[in-house]
Design an enzyme around this catalytic site. Structure first.
Site, PDB file in Angstrom:
ATOM      1  N   HIS A 233       9.649  -0.572  -8.965  1.00 16.41           N
ATOM      2  CA  HIS A 233       9.014  -1.647  -8.122  1.00 16.41           C
ATOM      3  C   HIS A 233      10.240  -0.243  -7.258  1.00 16.41           C
ATOM      4  O   HIS A 233      11.703  -0.591  -7.399  1.00 16.41           O
ATOM      5  CB  HIS A 233       9.608  -3.189  -8.267  1.00 16.41           C
ATOM      6  CG  HIS A 233       9.849  -3.373  -6.565  1.00 16.41           C
ATOM      7  ND1 HIS A 233       8.939  -3.675  -6.113  1.00 16.41           N
ATOM      8  CD2 HIS A 233      10.791  -4.277  -5.954  1.00 16.41           C
ATOM      9  CE1 HIS A 233       9.246  -4.156  -4.971  1.00 16.41           C
ATOM     10  NE2 HIS A 233      10.317  -4.715  -4.881  1.00 16.41           N
ATOM     11  N   SER A 235      12.052  -1.065  -3.466  1.00 21.13           N
ATOM     12  CA  SER A 235      12.319  -1.668  -1.686  1.00 21.13           C
ATOM     13  C   SER A 235      13.587  -1.621  -1.247  1.00 21.13           C
ATOM     14  O   SER A 235      14.942  -1.401  -2.107  1.00 21.13           O
ATOM     15  CB  SER A 235      11.847  -3.380  -2.307  1.00 21.13           C
ATOM     16  OG  SER A 235      12.188  -4.164  -1.175  1.00 21.13           O
TER      17      SER A 235
END
Length: 371
Positions: A233, A235
């Site tokens: 992930h 971000s």
């Protein structure tokens, strides 16, 4: 008080180059007592599959790292000991890093480096990407000093990366297969801003779950030494129209031959639902990110003496060939520091800039290198 000025901070990379021209004395081989002391303290924290011979080799590498400006080259090791230290010279480059990881794998007081850890006091962009900050600023009636500073981005900034991994479970499949939790922080600091705040314009977070397997099969003269599977992930931790994130399933295969190492990292982006409105937190922040960031990454490195030259390539496999290229050179300056010069051209220098064509030149220091 205003932030630091550019000419003063330029002393840092200049100092790095000054030290790079001075070679320190060749390290002395560790004594038997030093090796035995290391063995006694490491036997409880090392990988269960390590043999006594491998532990001795790891202790020697650790001693040389702590008593030299850089790990000695293969030629220096041969002169110092009268014989090559590697039974398999083809596995020399990555063997050093993998051996040190195995030595401390079960030590919960040690953080294992993952990707490069570095600090670049000077990162210069020829064309800063102000578009995301302009969009945010125009949507507000009153703007803070930080917002104004980000609209007026400086070409020069500081950049750093911190990356580590922690062993969760060892030897999932007999004597192979290690499960790690990894985390990488990549930050961009407008330290030369004329505004008092000198804001961090972007900080990208990358947690991932890694399943790592060592290997030793060969293809076309290259030895495949490591294969990793990751749930990744990435971000920038922001909300609204500046939010950027994506999730990927990744594979990383590492190969080596002599002084050359390369890694192929293809990925599959996990789909997300479309946004119902700009800034929708439940929708895809950047549906076209794969078009710019590509669908794979190639990393290659070549060691010459104590210098490491590396290249990174990304591509989307589409007709327009969007992606990125990075060229780098690192060199020893002290016991635990290396100087670094990098040149980046393309898309995805940071998440906020994923769709902006950037050209960036940076100077700095590396705390943990590729190997």
């Amino acid at each position: 008080m205003r932030s630091f000025r550019l000419p003063a901070v330029l002393l840092i990379p200049c100092t790095l180059f000054f030290f790079a021209h001075y070679a320190l004395a060749a390290p002395q081989e560790p004594t038997a007592e030093a090796i035995n002391t290391c063995l006694q303290s490491s036997v409880t924290t090392a990988d269960e599959s390590m043999t006594i011979a491998e532990l001795r080799a790891a202790c020697r590498e650790l001693y040389l790292q702590n008593h030299a400006s850089g790990v000695p080259t293969l030629e220096e090791e041969t002169v110092a000991t009268g014989q090559p230290q590697e039974t398999n010279p083809e596995g020399r480059l990555l063997n050093r890093r993998m051996t040190m990881e195995a030595l401390n794998r079960s030590n919960r007081f040690i953080l294992t480096p993952h990707k490069r850890n570095y600090f670049s006091p000077l990162s210069y962009s020829s064309r800063p990407n102000t578009a995301p900050y302009l969009s945010e600023a125009t949507g507000s009636e009153t703007n803070t000093n930080e917002e104004k500073a980000l609209v007026d981005l400086k070409h020069a900034e500081a950049e750093f990366q911190f990356s580590t991994k922690i062993l969760i479970y060892e030897n999932l499949f007999d004597d192979n297969g290690h499960l790690y939790m990894g985390y990488t922080n990549h930050s961009f600091w407008q330290i030369y801003s004329d505004e008092d705040s000198a804001p961090f314009r972007e900080t990208d977070h990358q947690p991932e779950l890694l399943l790592s397997f060592t290997n030793d099969w060969e293809i076309f003269g290259f030895r495949n030494v490591l294969n990793e599977f990751a749930l990744n992930h990435q971000s920038n931790g922001k909300g609204g129209i500046q939010s950027r994130s994506w999730n990927r399933i990744m594979m990383n295969s590492v190969f080596e031959r002599g002084r050359f190492v390369f890694a192929l990292s293809p990925w599959y982006r996990i789909p997300e639902p479309e946004q119902e409105y700009p800034g929708d937190p439940d929708g895809d922040d950047n549906p076209d990110i794969s078009h710019y960031m590509g669908r794979f990454e190639f990393n290659g490195a070549y060691e010459k003496g104590n210098n490491i030259f590396n290249i990174m390539l990304r591509n989307n496999f589409d007709a327009d060939n969007k992606g990125a290229m990075e060229l780098g050179w690192s060199f020893p300056v002290s016991t635990n520091l290396r100087g670094q010069v990098k040149y980046f051209n393309g898309y995805g220098h940071s998440l906020i800039d994923y769709n902006a064509d950037m050209e960036v030149f940076s100077l700095g220091i590396v705390f943990t290198d590729l190997f």
